[in-house]
Design an enzyme around this catalytic site. Structure first.
Site, PDB file in Angstrom:
ATOM      1  N   LYS A  20      22.323  44.640  50.436  1.00  0.00           N
ATOM      2  CA  LYS A  20      22.542  45.764  51.518  1.00  0.00           C
ATOM      3  C   LYS A  20      23.890  46.400  51.242  1.00  0.00           C
ATOM      4  O   LYS A  20      24.974  45.788  51.207  1.00  0.00           O
ATOM      5  CB  LYS A  20      22.455  45.093  53.014  1.00  0.00           C
ATOM      6  N   LYS A  42      30.748  40.146  53.975  1.00  0.00           N
ATOM      7  CA  LYS A  42      30.525  40.627  55.380  1.00  0.00           C
ATOM      8  C   LYS A  42      29.260  40.271  56.111  1.00  0.00           C
ATOM      9  O   LYS A  42      29.569  39.902  57.182  1.00  0.00           O
ATOM     10  CB  LYS A  42      30.671  41.928  55.103  1.00  0.00           C
ATOM     11  N   LYS A  57      26.520  48.257  46.861  1.00  0.00           N
ATOM     12  CA  LYS A  57      27.099  49.254  47.198  1.00  0.00           C
ATOM     13  C   LYS A  57      26.599  50.135  46.081  1.00  0.00           C
ATOM     14  O   LYS A  57      26.376  50.047  44.819  1.00  0.00           O
ATOM     15  CB  LYS A  57      28.448  48.984  47.109  1.00  0.00           C
ATOM     16  N   THR A 109      29.438  51.002  64.012  1.00  0.00           N
ATOM     17  CA  THR A 109      30.789  50.512  63.372  1.00  0.00           C
ATOM     18  C   THR A 109      31.988  50.350  64.573  1.00  0.00           C
ATOM     19  O   THR A 109      32.574  49.475  64.814  1.00  0.00           O
ATOM     20  CB  THR A 109      30.976  51.094  62.241  1.00  0.00           C
ATOM     21  N   ASN A 140      33.641  59.034  61.798  1.00  0.00           N
ATOM     22  CA  ASN A 140      32.479  58.476  62.975  1.00  0.00           C
ATOM     23  C   ASN A 140      33.138  57.253  63.436  1.00  0.00           C
ATOM     24  O   ASN A 140      33.066  56.848  64.666  1.00  0.00           O
ATOM     25  CB  ASN A 140      31.201  58.167  62.089  1.00  0.00           C
ATOM     26  N   SER A 152      22.398  47.950  61.359  1.00  0.00           N
ATOM     27  CA  SER A 152      21.738  48.120  60.252  1.00  0.00           C
ATOM     28  C   SER A 152      20.548  47.166  60.106  1.00  0.00           C
ATOM     29  O   SER A 152      19.210  47.534  59.763  1.00  0.00           O
ATOM     30  CB  SER A 152      22.214  48.340  58.901  1.00  0.00           C
TER      31      SER A 152
END
Length: 411
Positions: free
Chosen positions: A66, A90, A102, A185, A216, A344
């Site tokens: 992810k 994470k 990523k 986030t 954001n 997510s």
């Protein structure tokens, strides 16, 4: 020190604390797969232009990989590698069943038209569609990408594999995106801050905050801090910086930025040098922009008592040591900004079940995950007598190592 070197250093330190076998340690460092593709598109004027796209899939011991896809001129293999590895730790810290990945394309999204961005995204998806998947690797937005980018990936991927809403997260709500994802986030940063401050008998109300980055994450964190009675006294982004010792009117500042596209000329505060924000007098500093902003040049001048790492890798290891000696408490990025990947995960779960949640449920679950993760980090800090960064790294690395060994990594 670049992001990859710093991440590897933190990982090795955690591996030593945990007493990991050297073979396991080495296998956890090496990415599962690195992908590099050429993306050639016609520009609006008919000329052809090529960009290089990357996807690093780091680890899948705990579940599908992810991670975000960023469009930025400085995207390079080292940075993508570091961020993929950070995602592995994470997701393990947040205790969600994912590994880390990523991706990115080395481009300047501001210099591309909407149709050029769409063509670039579709070509990139065509090149990697057989290497990503609902149970393999699930992309998400990152710097320079957004819900629209995810909609294009979803559409292009679905041409090859049938309707697949769970292939990306951070999608528009109309295409199966989760309520609460946009704020996730920033909201997670606030829940993490509340958990940390509670340890010191404090709360957000009445404390002063400086926020670097008003995209954001920074804008949502600022808004939610303001709602809880915290004073956001300084904010900066690439357009400028603004301060007000009595506290900025965050909703008004958001309206001003929406209307003008800039923080400049805001009547509710004074303009300041953006580089001064990191050393501004405040209780809590929240870097929400690029990595490496706190370094040996400015760390000694930081006046905040707490630093919440909403950005990825905002603190260089050298700055880390300087700040620790000063007694500054740093809440590490692999926990502090995990709210986005946590929601997510909720979005992915909703897509797979074909059953969507109310926003209230999303936020309640996010708070539960963030609070539980903080408790688990504190337990690791007590067990290994280490700071919060190593508490988070030992927690994440230990979970991934255990999953790897249980699956029989030598088989």
């Amino acid at each position: 020190m670049n992001a990859l070197a710093a991440t590897n250093r933190n990982f090795r330190h955690a591996a030593r604390i945990l007493g990991l076998d050297s073979k396991v340690e080495k296998s956890l460092l090496i990415p599962f797969r690195e992908i590099k593709v050429e993306c050639t598109i016609p520009k609006d004027d008919g000329t052809l232009v090529s960009y290089v796209g990357f996807r690093v899939q780091h680890d899948n011991a705990r579940g599908p990989m992810k991670g975000g896809i960023r469009y930025h001129p400085e995207v390079d293999p080292d940075e993508v590698n570091a961020l993929a590895q950070l995602m592995t730790w994470k997701t393990a810290v947040a205790d969600i069943p994912y590994g880390g990945a990523k991706g990115g394309i080395g481009c300047s999204p501001r210099e591309l038209s909407l149709s050029e961005l769409e063509r670039l995204t579709r070509v990139f998806t065509q090149k990697i569609h057989d290497l990503i998947g609902i149970h393999t690797d699930v992309p998400a937005p990152d710097m320079g990408t957004n819900a629209q980018t995810m909609a294009w990936i979803l559409d292009e991927y679905s041409k090859f594999h049938g309707h697949s809403p769970a292939i990306v997260t951070g999608k528009p709500i109309d295409l199966g995106g989760s309520l609460g994802r946009e704020a996730a986030t920033g909201r997670g940063v606030v829940y993490a801050t509340e958990a940390l401050l509670a340890e010191y008998g404090k709360s957000i109300e009445g404390l002063t905050f400086a926020v670097q980055g008003f995209g954001n994450v920074g804008s949502w964190a600022s808004r939610l801090i303001h709602e809880r009675g915290g004073k956001v006294i300084a904010v900066s982004d690439i357009t400028g910086a603004v301060k007000n010792p009595k506290g900025l009117d965050v909703p008004e500042l958001l309206r001003h930025k929406e209307a003008t596209g800039s923080l400049r000329n805001f009547h509710g505060g004074d303009s300041m040098d953006a580089s001064e924000l990191l050393v501004h007098e405040c209780d809590v500093l929240i870097p929400c922009a690029l990595g490496g902003v706190l370094n040996r040049e400015n760390a000694a001048d930081v006046k905040a008592k707490f630093i919440i790492e909403a950005a990825n890798h905002p603190t260089d290891p050298e700055a880390d040591e300087i700040l620790s000696k000063k007694g500054v408490v740093i809440l590490p990025d692999i926990y502090a900004n995990a709210g986005g990947v946590t929601v997510s995960y909720f979005e992915w779960v909703q897509n797979i079940q074909g059953f969507m949640w109310e926003e209230e449920q999303v936020n309640k679950e996010l708070q539960r995950y963030m609070t539980r993760a903080f408790r688990n980090i504190k337990n690791m800090c007590k067990t290994h007598d280490c700071n919060l960064r190593m508490g988070a790294f030992t927690l994440g690395v230990n979970r991934v190592a255990r999953a790897t060994l249980l699956r029989g990594w030598e088989a």
